[in-house]
Design an enzyme around this catalytic site. Structure first.
Site, PDB file in Angstrom:
ATOM      1  N   GLU A  93       0.819  -1.213   0.000  1.00 41.06           N
ATOM      2  CA  GLU A  93       0.000   0.000   0.000  1.00 41.06           C
ATOM      3  C   GLU A  93       0.857   1.267   0.000  1.00 41.06           C
ATOM      4  OE1 GLU A  93      -3.189   0.407  -0.105  1.00 41.06           O
ATOM      5  OE2 GLU A  93      -3.588   2.384   0.738  1.00 41.06           O
ATOM      6  N   ASP A  94       1.891   1.288   0.837  1.00 44.56           N
ATOM      7  CA  ASP A  94       2.605   2.540   1.098  1.00 44.56           C
ATOM      8  C   ASP A  94       3.982   2.668   0.455  1.00 44.56           C
ATOM      9  OD1 ASP A  94       0.455   3.190   2.612  1.00 44.56           O
ATOM     10  OD2 ASP A  94       1.393   2.758   4.536  1.00 44.56           O
TER      11      ASP A  94
END
Ligand code: MN
Length: 749
Positions: A93-94
């Site tokens: 996600e990051d």
């Protein structure tokens, strides 16, 4: 609230290492197989990926995945695969790494879990209703594929809630709201009792910091007394169990702050009168699962020899466990001080399942997974619903949520087969639970050998036989008498099958008519048309057109062309959902002035009534007054609507429209706001005059309406007053309680 702290790189490293060591110590102390190497690798991978990134609190980001992994291990009881997935859960996600990178390094299973977690990241709810429902659907889909995804997501949410203090207030409300709306019920459904309780308490703490602290102080202050009462109560029981040679652990379990608050609110009780503050729990040792039931009842009988049993509060979850797997024997007895005390009797195995939910089930799994059948049945229900796309995703969300929350009953077929249903379930629910065919053709039932109609509500322990007839056809209005998501879905499916040809015909007619009058077939036009005919969706509209219940006429052309030209998207079905609980008779509220400039949700919004009138409007559903814990919601016209934080409608707003929530602060004001106070007591001559004199003369409060009802010696009185703030209401209640005869006086929300 935690401030931002920054550390030197050496300090950072020391802190990170210590946290990871702690995780590993826990892991090595657990009874999982020791797959140390892969966990260490996942840790180093995640640490490298999140390098240089900090959380809002100032901590290095990697502290979060480590904490989540520890919850996954310690509080949910999962093993190395889940620990690795938890350590890696935010990497895709990051950071720039992909699921493929994870798969290459850690294999397909961990990659699959991380992928599932990535899909449902960023909260269940987006800002638009469709996104929200879609994400929720995804969550449940992944759940039915691998339940570990949801369990890790729970751990992630728990850690975020524990560290919520460093977020901006409006974000806090959104996250806390979402947590109460979906995650806590989901945790309950998964049997994660401890996590559910903590999520509720944390949400409550962030929404009502003052009340939270107040209740906690009172719990603290009453501790010595409570301990004395408990000891009085427990010692004789313990002596008896020792005599029987049972090995056990006994403890007093205190109610959570949130559940104490709920009881105070729902029953209008002050803290001092919530008497069942704690329950006693007896957890006994037992190596042989087949002897557990007998031991439970042996302990039960030892306790009831000593204390008076409450006749209707014994609950046997041993023979028929709850759908979330919970097993225990509960009884309530009269304690030495005259108050009822609940005692929960469990084996160590049952206790672990109660605390850790289904993860613990796997540990005790015997044979071919018979114990999991309840969970599987529930997951299958979800799949059933997902396989049948609903016309309205929000409807689906709502029914499902109802099913998450509800408590359960168990009824029995004539053959003695138990069927678990949510409380409030009817004959129709039972019929559809047994089989769609039975549901579609059911005409009545025999409950405990008596004939009852379809809408008859079932109760735990009922023996029920559904009667069917070939000529019976399913009817749309049956849905009003059903509470199960599964039943409703099956009914709608059956109905759709039978009306689909009619709908298609109506749709053709509608399309032709629109084309003939040069009106485009857009969402806006449909919303308008559905509004005019008061129907909930396009299918229903088309059905009515085909059945000639609706005639498309000339008078529609103008409004529909206008709707087609309108640019703004009106909130369709979602606003309907938000309107539940809204009173039709609106209370007078201060007329809001249109705001000069758009409201900034990031800033704390000052509620002012000076100048051109109020810059807010009060929600009619909860009628908050200055001093209440409130939040603002920016409505479609850009006006700020004020809700009490507990208001059920506010829960939906927080969960569904996070970006429209503003934190608020009351300005000093001389305006008056409506409030409702309920007073009860023993009737005597002249008490009413005394009360009204007290309110309007002594306290000088503006009394608007009063209703009183006396039955026998008891009276109940409702007052509607207009006041400046909460303090005035509190003073009113306190003074009313001093009037001879009055037993209670409380504000009603
Ligand atoms: Mn996370």
């Amino acid at each position: 609230m935690e401030g931002k702290v920054t550390y030197s790189p050496e300090e950072d490293d020391r802190m990170i290492e210590a946290a990871f060591r702690d995780l590993m110590d826990c892991y090595l102390g657990s009874n999982h197989r020791k797959k140390v190497e892969i966990i260490e690798r996942a840790y180093r991978f995640a640490k490298e990926a999140h390098k240089g990134i900090r959380r809002r609190s100032g901590e290095p980001y990697i502290m979060h995945p480590i904490a989540v992994a520890k919850i996954v291990l310690q509080e949910i009881g999962l093993g190395s695969t889940s620990i690795c997935a938890a350590l890696l859960h935010d990497v895709v996600e990051d950071t720039e790494y992909t699921v493929e990178d994870i798969e290459q390094n850690f294999g397909p299973k961990i990659a699959q879990l991380v992928e599932g977690l990535t899909k449902i990241s960023g909260g269940i709810f987006g800002d638009r209703a469709s996104v929200q429902a879609e994400n929720f659907r995804k969550l449940l889909l992944t759940m039915s594929e691998d339940i570990r995804v949801v369990l890790i997501k729970m751990a992630d949410r728990l850690h975020n809630m524990r560290t919520l203090g460093s977020m901006a207030p409006n974000k806090r409300y959104k996250i806390a709201g979402e947590t109460l709306y979906i995650y806590a019920p989901l945790a309950h459904r998964l049997g994660l009792f401890a996590i559910k309780t903590e999520l509720e308490d944390l949400s409550f703490k962030h929404e009502h910091p003052d009340i939270y602290e107040d209740i906690q102080k009172k719990i603290e202050a009453t501790r010595p007394h409570r301990r004395a009462v408990y000891t009085d109560f427990a010692l004789p029981i313990q002596a008896k169990l020792d005599e029987l040679g049972i090995k056990y652990e006994a403890k007093a379990r205190l109610k959570s702050v949130y559940s104490i608050y709920n009881k105070m609110e729902n029953k209008h009780l002050p803290f001092e009168e919530v008497y069942d503050l704690y329950a006693m729990r007896i957890v006994f040792e037992c190596d042989d699962q087949s002897k557990e039931k007998n031991m439970c009842w042996a302990i039960y009988s030892a306790i009831t020899d000593l204390y008076q049993l409450h006749p209707t509060r014994t609950r046997d979850w041993v023979v028929t466990p709850k759908a979330n797997g919970y097993q225990a024997l509960h009884l309530t007895v009269m304690g030495p001080d005259g108050n009822w005390i609940e005692v929960q009797i469990r084996s160590q195995r049952m206790d672990e399942i109660a605390e850790k939910g289904f993860a613990a089930h796997w540990k005790y799994k015997i044979g071919d997974g018979d114990e999991e059948s309840e969970l599987n049945a529930w997951l299958k229900t979800i799949k059933d619903i997902l396989d049948n796309p609903e016309p309205s995703a929000i409807d689906f969300l709502n029914t499902l949520k109802l099913n998450l929350f509800s408590s359960e009953i168990v009824v029995f077929t004539p053959a003695g087969e138990p069927v678990t249903l949510p409380a409030g379930a009817t004959v129709l629910d039972l019929a559809f639970a047994l089989h769609t065919e039975i549901g579609m053709h059911c005409i009545a039932a025999k409950v405990n050998h008596k004939l009852v109609p379809l809408q008859h509500e079932l109760h735990s322990g009922d023996q029920a036989e559904v009667l069917t007839s070939k000529t019976q056809m399913p009817q749309a209005e049956w849905e009003n008498h059903m509470v199960t998501a599964k039943g409703r879905t099956r009914l709608r499916q059956a109905l759709r099958r039978s009306v689909q040809p009619t709908i298609n015909r109506g749709n053709e007619i509608l399309k032709e008519w629109l084309a003939a009058h040069d009106i485009p077939d857009t969402n806006m036009v449909m919303t308008k048309l559905q509004g005019i005919y008061q129907v909930g969706n396009r299918d229903e509209l088309c059905r009515q057109i085909a059945a000639q219940e609706i005639m498309l006429g000339e008078f529609l052309i103008k409004p529909l062309r206008k709707a087609a030209a309108q640019p703004r998207q009106t909130p369709g079905i979602f606003s309907k959902l938000l309107n539940f609980g809204k009173k039709t008779e609106e209370q007078p509220t201060t007329a809001p002035a249109a705001p000069a400039e758009p409201v900034n949700p990031k800033k704390i919004y000052r509620l002012s009534t000076s100048g051109d009138g109020a810059n807010f409007k009060l929600a009619p559903c909860c009628s908050p007054i200055p001093g209440d814990d409130v939040m603002g919601y920016i409505d479609d016209d850009g006006l700020v609507e004020i809700h009490s934080l507990d208001c059920p409608r506010a829960q939906v707003l927080k969960a569904g429209f996070g970006s429209r929530i503003v934190a608020t602060e009351w300005d000093k004001t001389d305006d008056r706001f409506p409030a409702h106070v309920h007073i009860e007591g023993i009737d005597r001559h002249g008490i009413l005059q005394e009360l009204t004199y007290l309110i309007s003369q002594t306290l000088g409060i503006d009394l608007r309406k009063l209703s009183i009802e006396a039955s026998g010696e008891v009276f109940a009185c409702d007052l509607w007053v207009r006041v400046r703030d909460v303090e005035v209401v509190e003073r009113l209640c306190a003074s009313a309680k001093n009037v001879n005869g009055v037993r209670s006086a409380n504000r009603i929300h």
